[in-house]
Design an enzyme around this catalytic site. Structure first.
Site, PDB file in Angstrom:
ATOM      1  N   ASN A   1      39.340  39.897  42.230  1.00 47.17           N
ATOM      2  CA  ASN A   1      38.659  40.688  43.247  1.00 47.17           C
ATOM      3  C   ASN A   1      39.196  40.246  44.615  1.00 47.17           C
ATOM      4  OD1 ASN A   1      37.183  38.345  44.098  1.00 47.17           O
ATOM      5  ND2 ASN A   1      35.579  38.780  42.582  1.00 47.17           N
TER       6      ASN A   1
ATOM      7  N   LYS B   1      37.903  38.708  47.208  1.00 46.22           N
ATOM      8  CA  LYS B   1      37.557  37.340  47.592  1.00 46.22           C
ATOM      9  C   LYS B   1      38.437  36.333  46.851  1.00 46.22           C
ATOM     10  CE  LYS B   1      33.494  34.289  47.977  1.00 46.22           C
ATOM     11  NZ  LYS B   1      33.854  33.189  47.067  1.00 46.22           N
ATOM     12  N   GLU B   2      38.633  36.552  45.560  1.00 46.13           N
ATOM     13  CA  GLU B   2      39.465  35.649  44.758  1.00 46.13           C
ATOM     14  C   GLU B   2      40.912  35.678  45.231  1.00 46.13           C
ATOM     15  OE1 GLU B   2      36.892  36.048  40.588  1.00 46.13           O
ATOM     16  OE2 GLU B   2      38.552  37.409  41.031  1.00 46.13           O
TER      17      GLU B   2
ATOM     18  N   ASP C   1      34.520  42.942  33.981  1.00 48.12           N
ATOM     19  CA  ASP C   1      34.878  42.973  32.559  1.00 48.12           C
ATOM     20  C   ASP C   1      35.277  44.384  32.141  1.00 48.12           C
ATOM     21  OD1 ASP C   1      34.015  40.341  32.577  1.00 48.12           O
ATOM     22  OD2 ASP C   1      32.077  40.784  31.650  1.00 48.12           O
TER      23      ASP C   1
END
Length: 333
Positions: free
Chosen positions: A207, A209-210, A278
């Site tokens: 995502n 942020k990651e 997921d």
């Protein structure tokens, strides 16, 4: 893609065996009513109405793969405990054999318990061990996965990493090397611990942020051109073919090294974002295996993630609903 092409592609999903490697867990739910505050502390009192346990973590990816008509082969390590047995009982709902699961005396089965009132999460309680696998279990697990890849025709491998310790650097390197040698697509849903270890994979799906934290960047979420510049650098450094970044309310971004697509989010009533990642990696995997291009992969995965966010618990995507909405979406293009 037109209606006939989409229907044919979705039908083809039933031909695929997808190997899923990652941290599994039991998602436990406690539904109740909050009608007063505790006199002992300023916290709500939840009057329990119902309880339920479901497959979570990488097992939710397996559920999504199954729901889309494909065959999941789930590989993980669980504890030799009561919750581990509960997990195995739940697993029988999606695959007849538990051949991808290794049971260990050296770790607990992860459990996440969510307390819900009026479709809102009140609190979540986690029970887990996050240390990496002991050497002997790591070797056993890697050899076990290799034997499954040799035994079955595998159409894609997913690393579903929740930072609980099942995925190790050695496992990533050995399975990636084996899969690349067999021309099996490798897709990754990463977390922080092994973020930089996933080299030479087909599709990498953090995502926003990651991606920013993992790459140590200062970047605004809405700066799509800046995101593309950083995406190209990251892909060149890591040997990644496609980079799919989820942007929550801004949709998804996919980079194919030389080009990119930004797919806006579809406006929906968001009840719960749990499990959306997921669903996105599951649908992206099947779309990629079916030969869709980057824009098609991103558009349908984005649609799937939005659909499951409308439901206040973690649930797999429904194939027929996704097909119906995909046909409508592509008719507007």
């Amino acid at each position: 893609m037109n209606k006939i092409e989409l229907e044919k592609t979705f039908d083809s999903f039933s031909d695929y065996n997808v190997l899923i490697i990652g941290d599994v867990m039991v998602d436990a739910y406690v539904w109740g009513k909050v009608e007063r505050i505790s006199p002992e502390a300023p916290v709500p009192i939840v009057s329990c109405v119902n309880r339920e346990s479901r497959l979570g973590g990488a097992a939710n990816v397996a559920l999504n793969i199954k729901s889309m008509g494909a065959n999941p082969i789930l590989c993980s390590v669980i504890g030799n405990d009561e919750k581990g047995q509960e997990f195995l009982n739940l697993l029988t709902n999606i695959q007849d054999e538990q051949y991808g699961i290794v049971v260990s005396d050296h770790r607990r089965t992860t459990v996440k318990t969510r307390f819900i009132s009026d479709n809102q999460h009140i609190i979540r309680v986690d029970e887990e061990d996050t240390h990496e696998l002991a050497d002997e279990i790591e070797i056993e697990f890697i050899d076990h996965i290799k034997s499954l890849i040799d035994k079955h025709q595998i159409h894609a491998v997913i690393f579903e990493d929740y930072d609980k310790g099942v995925i190790t650097k050695k496992l990533i390197e050995e399975i990636t090397s084996l899969a690349n040698g067999k021309n099996i697509p490798i897709l990754v849903d990463p977390k922080k611990r092994h973020y930089s270890d996933y080299k030479n994979v087909t599709l990498f799906k953090p995502n926003f942020k990651e991606f920013v934290e993992g790459s140590n960047l200062k970047l605004e979420k809405g700066d799509i051109e800046g995101l593309f510049a950083e995406a190209k650098n990251f892909q060149n450094k890591m040997g990644i073919n496609k980079l799919l970044i989820t942007l929550s309310e801004l949709g998804v971004f996919i980079s194919n090294e030389n080009t990119y697509e930004h797919i806006p989010a579809v406006v929906r009533e968001i009840a719960d974002v749990s499990g959306a990642g997921d669903t996105v990696i599951s649908v992206a995997t099947l779309c990629l295996a079916a030969g869709m291009n980057a824009k098609e992969i991103a558009a349908i995965s984005n649609l799937a993630g939005g659909i499951v966010c409308e439901i206040p618990v973690v649930v797999p995507i429904e194939k027929e609903q996704l097909l119906k909405e995909s046909i409508k979406l592509f008719a507007q293009v």
